[in-house]
Design a protein around this motif. Sequence first.
Motif, PDB file in Angstrom:
ATOM      1  N   GLN A   1     -34.466  36.914  42.982  1.00 15.10           N
ATOM      2  CA  GLN A   1     -34.472  36.037  41.829  1.00 15.10           C
ATOM      3  C   GLN A   1     -33.295  35.085  41.889  1.00 15.10           C
ATOM      4  N   VAL A   2     -33.431  33.999  41.149  1.00 16.38           N
ATOM      5  CA  VAL A   2     -32.396  32.980  41.102  1.00 16.38           C
ATOM      6  C   VAL A   2     -31.837  32.909  39.696  1.00 16.38           C
ATOM      7  N   GLN A   3     -30.534  32.785  39.601  1.00 12.19           N
ATOM      8  CA  GLN A   3     -29.875  32.618  38.306  1.00 12.19           C
ATOM      9  C   GLN A   3     -29.285  31.208  38.233  1.00 12.19           C
ATOM     10  N   PHE A   4     -29.336  30.645  37.043  1.00 15.62           N
ATOM     11  CA  PHE A   4     -28.817  29.302  36.834  1.00 15.62           C
ATOM     12  C   PHE A   4     -27.766  29.314  35.733  1.00 15.62           C
ATOM     13  N   VAL A   5     -26.683  28.582  35.950  1.00 13.22           N
ATOM     14  CA  VAL A   5     -25.628  28.434  34.947  1.00 13.22           C
ATOM     15  C   VAL A   5     -25.391  26.947  34.723  1.00 13.22           C
ATOM     16  N   GLU A   6     -25.545  26.532  33.475  1.00 14.24           N
ATOM     17  CA  GLU A   6     -25.372  25.139  33.120  1.00 14.24           C
ATOM     18  C   GLU A   6     -24.033  24.940  32.411  1.00 14.24           C
ATOM     19  N   SER A   7     -23.446  23.776  32.584  1.00 12.38           N
ATOM     20  CA  SER A   7     -22.186  23.455  31.919  1.00 12.38           C
ATOM     21  C   SER A   7     -22.043  21.954  31.776  1.00 12.38           C
ATOM     22  N   GLY A   8     -21.064  21.537  30.974  1.00 13.94           N
ATOM     23  CA  GLY A   8     -20.743  20.123  30.862  1.00 13.94           C
ATOM     24  C   GLY A   8     -21.203  19.449  29.580  1.00 13.94           C
ATOM     25  N   ALA A  91     -29.990  17.919  22.420  1.00 11.19           N
ATOM     26  CA  ALA A  91     -30.813  19.066  22.804  1.00 11.19           C
ATOM     27  C   ALA A  91     -29.953  20.052  23.574  1.00 11.19           C
ATOM     28  N   VAL A  92     -30.513  21.217  23.827  1.00  7.96           N
ATOM     29  CA  VAL A  92     -29.922  22.146  24.779  1.00  7.96           C
ATOM     30  C   VAL A  92     -30.546  21.842  26.136  1.00  7.96           C
ATOM     31  N   TYR A  93     -29.704  21.656  27.119  1.00  7.41           N
ATOM     32  CA  TYR A  93     -30.155  21.275  28.450  1.00  7.41           C
ATOM     33  C   TYR A  93     -30.086  22.482  29.382  1.00  7.41           C
ATOM     34  N   TYR A  94     -31.142  22.661  30.163  1.00  9.61           N
ATOM     35  CA  TYR A  94     -31.272  23.773  31.098  1.00  9.61           C
ATOM     36  C   TYR A  94     -31.655  23.242  32.478  1.00  9.61           C
ATOM     37  N   CYS A  95     -31.339  24.014  33.495  1.00 12.07           N
ATOM     38  CA  CYS A  95     -31.847  23.709  34.825  1.00 12.07           C
ATOM     39  C   CYS A  95     -32.628  24.936  35.314  1.00 12.07           C
ATOM     40  N   GLY A 105     -43.043  30.875  34.991  1.00 11.65           N
ATOM     41  CA  GLY A 105     -41.992  31.852  35.238  1.00 11.65           C
ATOM     42  C   GLY A 105     -40.614  31.241  35.119  1.00 11.65           C
ATOM     43  N   GLY A 106     -39.639  31.922  35.699  1.00 15.44           N
ATOM     44  CA  GLY A 106     -38.276  31.400  35.724  1.00 15.44           C
ATOM     45  C   GLY A 106     -37.356  32.112  34.755  1.00 15.44           C
ATOM     46  N   ASN A 107     -36.168  32.428  35.247  1.00 17.56           N
ATOM     47  CA  ASN A 107     -35.129  33.002  34.382  1.00 17.56           C
ATOM     48  C   ASN A 107     -34.313  31.855  33.809  1.00 17.56           C
ATOM     49  N   TRP A 108     -34.317  31.728  32.522  1.00 17.84           N
ATOM     50  CA  TRP A 108     -33.584  30.648  31.876  1.00 17.84           C
ATOM     51  C   TRP A 108     -32.162  31.090  31.588  1.00 17.84           C
ATOM     52  N   GLY A 109     -31.215  30.188  31.859  1.00 20.08           N
ATOM     53  CA  GLY A 109     -29.823  30.463  31.547  1.00 20.08           C
ATOM     54  C   GLY A 109     -29.546  30.178  30.090  1.00 20.08           C
ATOM     55  N   GLN A 110     -28.262  30.133  29.752  1.00 21.36           N
ATOM     56  CA  GLN A 110     -27.859  29.880  28.361  1.00 21.36           C
ATOM     57  C   GLN A 110     -28.047  28.416  27.977  1.00 21.36           C
ATOM     58  N   GLY A 111     -28.064  27.558  28.973  1.00 20.51           N
ATOM     59  CA  GLY A 111     -28.161  26.140  28.674  1.00 20.51           C
ATOM     60  C   GLY A 111     -26.816  25.588  28.226  1.00 20.51           C
TER      61      GLY A 111
END
Length: 118
Positions: A1-8, A91-95, A105-111
């Motif tokens: 699985q892949v994890q995503f972390v968003e920032s900025g 908005a809350v932005y996610y990758c 599917g997909g594991n969503w991060g915190q955004g």
Amino acid sequence: QVQFVESGGGLVQAGGSLRLSCAASGSTFSINAIGWFRQAPGKQRELVADISSGGSTNYADSVKGRFTISSGDAKNTVYLQMNSLKPEDTAVYYCNDLAVVAVGGGNWGQGTQVTVSS
């Protein structure tokens, strides 16, 4: 699985700019394209921009000419440069992995929260 972390994200006045960062970890070898998505209060999550492993990009009409998606020097890092921001960009932005999201599917991060004041 892949994890995503968003920032900025942050609070900015209309007309301002922000640069979002997305860091992917885990089984990233399976990713062919990464997308930036956003979800405004009371609305469905929507695709804003995406970039393939080959560098091809696509943009939603609402952000074309204002947002730029790019890959970073660090592997598995993707940026979203947002210029000429409008209140409707709030908005809350996610990758996420574009292909995985397309099949539900997909594991969503915190955004990361982007708020544009008028």
